[in-house]
Design a protein around this motif. Structure first.
Motif, PDB file in Angstrom:
ATOM      1  N   PHE A 161     -13.860   7.640  41.706  1.00 20.62           N
ATOM      2  CA  PHE A 161     -14.233   8.704  40.787  1.00 20.62           C
ATOM      3  C   PHE A 161     -13.615   8.480  39.415  1.00 20.62           C
ATOM      4  CE2 PHE A 161     -15.374  10.381  44.834  1.00 20.62           C
ATOM      5  CZ  PHE A 161     -16.514  11.129  44.584  1.00 20.62           C
ATOM      6  N   PHE A 162     -12.393   7.962  39.359  1.00 23.83           N
ATOM      7  CA  PHE A 162     -11.793   7.614  38.065  1.00 23.83           C
ATOM      8  C   PHE A 162     -12.600   6.515  37.384  1.00 23.83           C
ATOM      9  CE2 PHE A 162      -7.682   9.238  39.905  1.00 23.83           C
ATOM     10  CZ  PHE A 162      -7.502  10.260  38.989  1.00 23.83           C
ATOM     11  N   ILE A 163     -12.998   5.507  38.148  1.00 22.47           N
ATOM     12  CA  ILE A 163     -13.753   4.385  37.587  1.00 22.47           C
ATOM     13  C   ILE A 163     -15.125   4.850  37.111  1.00 22.47           C
ATOM     14  CG2 ILE A 163     -14.819   2.154  38.142  1.00 22.47           C
ATOM     15  CD1 ILE A 163     -12.401   1.779  40.149  1.00 22.47           C
ATOM     16  N   GLY A 164     -15.833   5.613  37.933  1.00 20.81           N
ATOM     17  CA  GLY A 164     -17.153   6.117  37.546  1.00 20.81           C
ATOM     18  C   GLY A 164     -17.091   7.041  36.351  1.00 20.81           C
ATOM     19  N   ALA A 165     -16.108   7.930  36.325  1.00 24.12           N
ATOM     20  CA  ALA A 165     -15.965   8.851  35.199  1.00 24.12           C
ATOM     21  C   ALA A 165     -15.629   8.098  33.918  1.00 24.12           C
ATOM     22  CB  ALA A 165     -14.891   9.891  35.511  1.00 24.12           C
ATOM     23  N   HIS A 166     -14.804   7.077  34.028  1.00 18.59           N
ATOM     24  CA  HIS A 166     -14.459   6.277  32.854  1.00 18.59           C
ATOM     25  C   HIS A 166     -15.717   5.623  32.276  1.00 18.59           C
ATOM     26  CE1 HIS A 166     -11.626   3.041  30.951  1.00 18.59           C
ATOM     27  NE2 HIS A 166     -12.267   3.754  30.062  1.00 18.59           N
ATOM     28  N   ALA A 167     -16.519   5.024  33.151  1.00 17.09           N
ATOM     29  CA  ALA A 167     -17.761   4.394  32.682  1.00 17.09           C
ATOM     30  C   ALA A 167     -18.690   5.432  32.059  1.00 17.09           C
ATOM     31  CB  ALA A 167     -18.454   3.676  33.842  1.00 17.09           C
ATOM     32  N   LEU A 174     -13.404  14.635  34.190  1.00 16.54           N
ATOM     33  CA  LEU A 174     -14.672  14.439  34.894  1.00 16.54           C
ATOM     34  C   LEU A 174     -14.446  13.888  36.293  1.00 16.54           C
ATOM     35  CD1 LEU A 174     -17.762  14.423  34.957  1.00 16.54           C
ATOM     36  CD2 LEU A 174     -17.689  12.197  33.784  1.00 16.54           C
ATOM     37  N   ALA A 175     -13.503  12.979  36.455  1.00 19.17           N
ATOM     38  CA  ALA A 175     -13.212  12.417  37.778  1.00 19.17           C
ATOM     39  C   ALA A 175     -12.768  13.506  38.742  1.00 19.17           C
ATOM     40  CB  ALA A 175     -12.126  11.340  37.670  1.00 19.17           C
ATOM     41  N   GLY A 176     -11.896  14.376  38.292  1.00 17.23           N
ATOM     42  CA  GLY A 176     -11.435  15.466  39.141  1.00 17.23           C
ATOM     43  C   GLY A 176     -12.564  16.392  39.543  1.00 17.23           C
ATOM     44  N   LYS A 177     -13.424  16.736  38.599  1.00 16.26           N
ATOM     45  CA  LYS A 177     -14.558  17.622  38.889  1.00 16.26           C
ATOM     46  C   LYS A 177     -15.538  16.962  39.861  1.00 16.26           C
ATOM     47  CE  LYS A 177     -13.298  21.049  36.380  1.00 16.26           C
ATOM     48  NZ  LYS A 177     -12.822  22.266  37.013  1.00 16.26           N
ATOM     49  N   ARG A 223     -16.499  18.105  43.759  1.00 18.78           N
ATOM     50  CA  ARG A 223     -17.882  18.272  44.229  1.00 18.78           C
ATOM     51  C   ARG A 223     -18.125  17.447  45.499  1.00 18.78           C
ATOM     52  NH1 ARG A 223     -21.891  15.894  40.567  1.00 18.78           N
ATOM     53  NH2 ARG A 223     -23.212  15.051  42.179  1.00 18.78           N
ATOM     54  N   TYR A 224     -17.627  16.226  45.502  1.00 14.47           N
ATOM     55  CA  TYR A 224     -17.727  15.350  46.668  1.00 14.47           C
ATOM     56  C   TYR A 224     -17.110  16.022  47.900  1.00 14.47           C
ATOM     57  CZ  TYR A 224     -16.067  11.531  49.707  1.00 14.47           C
ATOM     58  OH  TYR A 224     -15.756  10.734  50.775  1.00 14.47           O
ATOM     59  N   ARG A 225     -15.917  16.582  47.747  1.00 12.92           N
ATOM     60  CA  ARG A 225     -15.236  17.229  48.871  1.00 12.92           C
ATOM     61  C   ARG A 225     -16.001  18.479  49.322  1.00 12.92           C
ATOM     62  NH1 ARG A 225     -12.740  15.469  52.221  1.00 12.92           N
ATOM     63  NH2 ARG A 225     -11.076  16.958  52.358  1.00 12.92           N
ATOM     64  N   ARG A 226     -16.510  19.278  48.373  1.00  7.03           N
ATOM     65  CA  ARG A 226     -17.296  20.472  48.717  1.00  7.03           C
ATOM     66  C   ARG A 226     -18.561  20.117  49.477  1.00  7.03           C
ATOM     67  NH1 ARG A 226     -16.099  22.083  43.519  1.00  7.03           N
ATOM     68  NH2 ARG A 226     -18.180  21.535  42.809  1.00  7.03           N
ATOM     69  N   GLN A 227     -19.124  18.949  49.171  1.00  3.54           N
ATOM     70  CA  GLN A 227     -20.360  18.515  49.822  1.00  3.54           C
ATOM     71  C   GLN A 227     -20.089  17.810  51.147  1.00  3.54           C
ATOM     72  OE1 GLN A 227     -22.238  16.201  46.720  1.00  3.54           O
ATOM     73  NE2 GLN A 227     -23.184  17.999  45.811  1.00  3.54           N
ATOM     74  N   GLY A 228     -18.860  17.863  51.613  1.00  6.21           N
ATOM     75  CA  GLY A 228     -18.536  17.307  52.920  1.00  6.21           C
ATOM     76  C   GLY A 228     -17.949  15.920  52.900  1.00  6.21           C
ATOM     77  N   GLY A 229     -17.629  15.404  51.725  1.00 10.81           N
ATOM     78  CA  GLY A 229     -17.014  14.078  51.645  1.00 10.81           C
ATOM     79  C   GLY A 229     -15.736  14.051  52.469  1.00 10.81           C
ATOM     80  N   ALA A 230     -15.685  13.164  53.428  1.00 13.00           N
ATOM     81  CA  ALA A 230     -14.582  13.158  54.383  1.00 13.00           C
ATOM     82  C   ALA A 230     -13.435  12.240  53.986  1.00 13.00           C
ATOM     83  CB  ALA A 230     -15.104  12.761  55.758  1.00 13.00           C
ATOM     84  N   LYS A 231     -13.711  11.209  53.225  1.00 12.97           N
ATOM     85  CA  LYS A 231     -12.660  10.254  52.891  1.00 12.97           C
ATOM     86  C   LYS A 231     -11.766  10.837  51.801  1.00 12.97           C
ATOM     87  CE  LYS A 231     -14.969   6.013  54.168  1.00 12.97           C
ATOM     88  NZ  LYS A 231     -15.387   4.699  53.720  1.00 12.97           N
ATOM     89  N   HIS A 232     -10.469  10.721  52.010  1.00 16.68           N
ATOM     90  CA  HIS A 232      -9.507  11.215  51.025  1.00 16.68           C
ATOM     91  C   HIS A 232      -9.064  10.117  50.071  1.00 16.68           C
ATOM     92  CE1 HIS A 232      -9.055  15.081  53.010  1.00 16.68           C
ATOM     93  NE2 HIS A 232      -9.094  14.419  54.157  1.00 16.68           N
ATOM     94  N   ARG A 286     -23.919   6.239  41.847  1.00 17.65           N
ATOM     95  CA  ARG A 286     -25.236   6.806  41.546  1.00 17.65           C
ATOM     96  C   ARG A 286     -25.283   8.302  41.821  1.00 17.65           C
ATOM     97  NH1 ARG A 286     -27.991   1.718  43.752  1.00 17.65           N
ATOM     98  NH2 ARG A 286     -28.481   0.637  41.817  1.00 17.65           N
ATOM     99  N   SER A 287     -24.628   8.728  42.890  1.00 15.26           N
ATOM    100  CA  SER A 287     -24.651  10.135  43.269  1.00 15.26           C
ATOM    101  C   SER A 287     -23.870  11.020  42.303  1.00 15.26           C
ATOM    102  CB  SER A 287     -24.055  10.319  44.673  1.00 15.26           C
ATOM    103  OG  SER A 287     -24.846   9.675  45.637  1.00 15.26           O
ATOM    104  N   TYR A 288     -22.705  10.572  41.873  1.00 18.04           N
ATOM    105  CA  TYR A 288     -21.821  11.432  41.089  1.00 18.04           C
ATOM    106  C   TYR A 288     -21.783  11.110  39.602  1.00 18.04           C
ATOM    107  CZ  TYR A 288     -20.538  13.257  45.557  1.00 18.04           C
ATOM    108  OH  TYR A 288     -20.601  13.843  46.793  1.00 18.04           O
TER     109      TYR A 288
END
Length: 134
Positions: A101-107, A79-82, A86-95, A123-125
């Motif tokens: 994403f690992f922390i949010g997906a774990h929760a 889930l974190a990878g997916k 999505r974040y990168r496709r939506q223009g997320g600039a920070k690498h 909240r977004s992802y």
């Protein structure tokens, strides 16, 4: 007792006595510890390691804070990878945000609450994750 994942930023507030956030973070950790088992995962552990010189010193502090260590299940890694893609496709600039994403997906996968000061990305992802925020 239900689990609550404690984000790195909250722990750093406490450990470094952040002038703006330490009081809030300490208060939240104390209050939440009364009703939840406080936990971290390998990503949070790795982020915290930057401020410690030895594994033993970090482990001692985590033990003193009453934090349990949870492994990341494979569905959370997936889930974190997916979500990051999505974040990168939506223009997320920070690498360097993959850790969030690992922390949010774990929760999300574990069904835990998340204590954090950085709610926007979670909240977004990971809208299913219940957040405790300022």
């Amino acid at each position: 007792m239900p689990l609550l994942l404690v984000d790195t930023n909250v722990l750093i507030d406490v450990l470094e006595d952040d002038p703006a956030w330490a009081d809030w973070s300490i208060q939240q950790m104390r209050a939440q510890a009364q009703i939840h088992e406080l936990a971290i995962n390998p990503v949070i552990y790795a982020e915290l390691s930057l401020t410690f010189s030895t594994v033993e010193a970090l482990d001692e502090v985590l033990s003193d804070l009453g934090l349990v260590f949870l492994e990341l299940p494979r569905p959370a890694l997936f889930l974190a990878g997916k979500a990051f893609a999505r974040y990168r496709r939506q223009g997320g600039a920070k690498h360097n945000v993959l850790a969030d994403f690992f922390i949010g997906a774990h929760a999300a996968v574990a069904g835990t609450l998340l204590l954090t000061r950085d709610a926007r990305r979670y909240r977004s992802y990971f809208p299913s994750v219940e957040l405790i925020t300022p």
